[in-house]
Design an enzyme around this catalytic site. Structure first.
Site, PDB file in Angstrom:
ATOM      1  N   ARG A  68       1.979  49.617  39.250  1.00 18.13           N
ATOM      2  CA  ARG A  68       2.761  49.935  40.443  1.00 18.13           C
ATOM      3  C   ARG A  68       2.064  51.025  41.249  1.00 18.13           C
ATOM      4  O   ARG A  68       1.214  51.761  40.747  1.00 18.13           O
ATOM      5  CB  ARG A  68       4.161  50.424  40.045  1.00 18.13           C
ATOM      6  CG  ARG A  68       4.125  51.696  39.226  1.00 18.13           C
ATOM      7  CD  ARG A  68       5.394  52.511  39.307  1.00 18.13           C
ATOM      8  NE  ARG A  68       5.302  53.661  38.421  1.00 18.13           N
ATOM      9  CZ  ARG A  68       4.682  54.791  38.716  1.00 18.13           C
ATOM     10  NH1 ARG A  68       4.061  54.934  39.871  1.00 18.13           N
ATOM     11  NH2 ARG A  68       4.654  55.797  37.854  1.00 18.13           N
ATOM     12  N   GLY A  69       2.462  51.162  42.508  1.00 18.45           N
ATOM     13  CA  GLY A  69       1.963  52.253  43.317  1.00 18.45           C
ATOM     14  C   GLY A  69       2.550  53.578  42.869  1.00 18.45           C
ATOM     15  O   GLY A  69       3.534  53.636  42.143  1.00 18.45           O
ATOM     16  N   GLN A  71       2.218  57.821  41.455  1.00 24.94           N
ATOM     17  CA  GLN A  71       1.516  58.672  40.517  1.00 24.94           C
ATOM     18  C   GLN A  71       2.293  58.751  39.201  1.00 24.94           C
ATOM     19  O   GLN A  71       2.815  57.746  38.741  1.00 24.94           O
ATOM     20  CB  GLN A  71       1.275  60.023  41.187  1.00 24.94           C
ATOM     21  CG  GLN A  71       0.467  59.860  42.479  1.00 24.94           C
ATOM     22  CD  GLN A  71       0.073  61.154  43.130  1.00 24.94           C
ATOM     23  OE1 GLN A  71      -0.237  62.138  42.497  1.00 24.94           O
ATOM     24  NE2 GLN A  71       0.090  61.167  44.460  1.00 24.94           N
ATOM     25  N   THR A  73       5.382  59.533  36.772  1.00 22.28           N
ATOM     26  CA  THR A  73       6.814  59.763  36.816  1.00 22.28           C
ATOM     27  C   THR A  73       7.369  59.660  35.405  1.00 22.28           C
ATOM     28  O   THR A  73       6.685  59.236  34.473  1.00 22.28           O
ATOM     29  CB  THR A  73       7.529  58.783  37.762  1.00 22.28           C
ATOM     30  OG1 THR A  73       8.870  59.228  37.993  1.00 22.28           O
ATOM     31  CG2 THR A  73       7.568  57.381  37.179  1.00 22.28           C
ATOM     32  N   HIS A  75      10.589  58.388  32.856  1.00 20.20           N
ATOM     33  CA  HIS A  75      11.754  57.538  32.646  1.00 20.20           C
ATOM     34  C   HIS A  75      12.400  57.938  31.331  1.00 20.20           C
ATOM     35  O   HIS A  75      11.699  58.305  30.366  1.00 20.20           O
ATOM     36  CB  HIS A  75      11.360  56.058  32.560  1.00 20.20           C
ATOM     37  CG  HIS A  75      10.776  55.502  33.820  1.00 20.20           C
ATOM     38  ND1 HIS A  75      11.195  55.890  35.071  1.00 20.20           N
ATOM     39  CD2 HIS A  75       9.807  54.577  34.011  1.00 20.20           C
ATOM     40  CE1 HIS A  75      10.502  55.224  35.979  1.00 20.20           C
ATOM     41  NE2 HIS A  75       9.654  54.432  35.375  1.00 20.20           N
ATOM     42  N   GLY A 150       8.386  53.049  43.178  1.00 19.04           N
ATOM     43  CA  GLY A 150       7.034  52.545  42.984  1.00 19.04           C
ATOM     44  C   GLY A 150       7.099  51.044  42.789  1.00 19.04           C
ATOM     45  O   GLY A 150       7.820  50.563  41.914  1.00 19.04           O
ATOM     46  N   ILE A 162      12.786  51.184  41.408  1.00 22.98           N
ATOM     47  CA  ILE A 162      13.425  52.467  41.692  1.00 22.98           C
ATOM     48  C   ILE A 162      13.878  53.117  40.390  1.00 22.98           C
ATOM     49  O   ILE A 162      14.320  52.441  39.463  1.00 22.98           O
ATOM     50  CB  ILE A 162      14.660  52.259  42.591  1.00 22.98           C
ATOM     51  CG1 ILE A 162      14.298  51.481  43.858  1.00 22.98           C
ATOM     52  CG2 ILE A 162      15.314  53.592  42.954  1.00 22.98           C
ATOM     53  CD1 ILE A 162      15.520  50.974  44.618  1.00 22.98           C
ATOM     54  N   ALA A 163      13.792  54.450  40.342  1.00 23.08           N
ATOM     55  CA  ALA A 163      14.376  55.233  39.243  1.00 23.08           C
ATOM     56  C   ALA A 163      15.309  56.270  39.867  1.00 23.08           C
ATOM     57  O   ALA A 163      14.859  57.113  40.650  1.00 23.08           O
ATOM     58  CB  ALA A 163      13.291  55.914  38.418  1.00 23.08           C
ATOM     59  N   CYS A 179       5.243  62.653  40.581  1.00 19.92           N
ATOM     60  CA  CYS A 179       4.736  61.998  41.793  1.00 19.92           C
ATOM     61  C   CYS A 179       3.653  62.817  42.490  1.00 19.92           C
ATOM     62  O   CYS A 179       3.410  62.647  43.689  1.00 19.92           O
ATOM     63  CB  CYS A 179       5.881  61.674  42.757  1.00 19.92           C
ATOM     64  SG  CYS A 179       7.123  60.587  42.037  1.00 19.92           S
TER      65      CYS A 179
END
Length: 223
Positions: A68-69, A71, A73, A75, A150, A162-163, A179
């Site tokens: 994904r796009g 940087q 992140t 979760h 992302g 999405i997160a 990010c």
């Protein structure tokens, strides 16, 4: 027709990626409906295509490289992951506009709880102004990120997504520069003092989806 699935428990990250890749292929082949998949993951970090190694401060949790796009992140439990598998061949082949729609969707859902989400130039995601916290060195109001975005496209079908922070352990972000952005923080609905649970957010996301994504668009359209 968009299908909605809510996963039970915590979903393994690699299993989630495998599921999305298979579903994206089926959507492109006309063998499956578009899908919004709501999950939670165990604690982990993901590295997007623009991730800088210096932004991984401490590998406190497993680190997953992903296509994904974006940087680095985080979760983890208490964070709603919204994996969005939509066919942009029908909705407009415009990546920036698609990301803007995802941001608009999050902002609309947050508004259900009286939270004013905002976008900031040069910073993908959704932010909340925090005048209650210490100002920035230049005197400006600090922003805290409440939702990261992302996405990846394969043959113009999207995946990842999405997160949104409902009630994660915000200290888990300390292992990364989220990010790639320093000087601002992260927040959650509960951190903002709201008694909101995952089911409440899920309802808000379903309520606001059609206003943003409800209309199919021809392949040549832009929005």
């Amino acid at each position: 027709m968009v299908e909605w699935i809510t996963a039970d428990g915590l979903t393994d990250y690699d299993d989630a990626v495998a599921f999305m890749e298979a579903r994206v292929a089926a959507i492109h082949a006309g063998q499956a409906d578009e899908l919004v998949w709501l999950v939670e993951h165990p604690p982990l970090y993901t590295a997007g295509t623009s991730a800088r190694q210096t932004d991984l401060l401490e590998a406190r949790f497993p680190v997953h490289a992903t296509g994904r796009g974006g940087q680095y992140t985080y979760h983890g439990p208490g964070q709603r992951i919204v994996y969005v598998m939509l066919d942009l061949n029908r909705r407009g082949r415009d990546v920036r506009a698609f990301v803007a729609r995802l941001e608009a969707w999050v902002i609309a859902a947050l508004a259900d709880f009286g939270v004013t989400g905002a976008i900031r130039e040069g910073r993908v995601g959704v932010w909340v102004a925090r005048p209650d916290k210490a100002p920035l060195p230049d005197g400006g109001i600090r922003d805290d990120k409440i939702a990261a975005i992302g996405v990846k496209l394969r043959r113009w079908v999207s995946f990842h997504g999405i997160a949104i922070n409902v009630e994660p352990d915000l200290s888990h972000y300390s292992g990364i520069v989220p990010c790639g952005i320093s000087g601002h923080g992260v927040t959650s609905l509960v951190d903002l003092g709201l008694p909101v649970g995952m089911a409440d957010l899920d309802l808000a996301l379903r309520r606001t989806f059609d206003a943003v994504f409800g209309q199919d668009i021809s392949p040549d359209a832009t929005f």
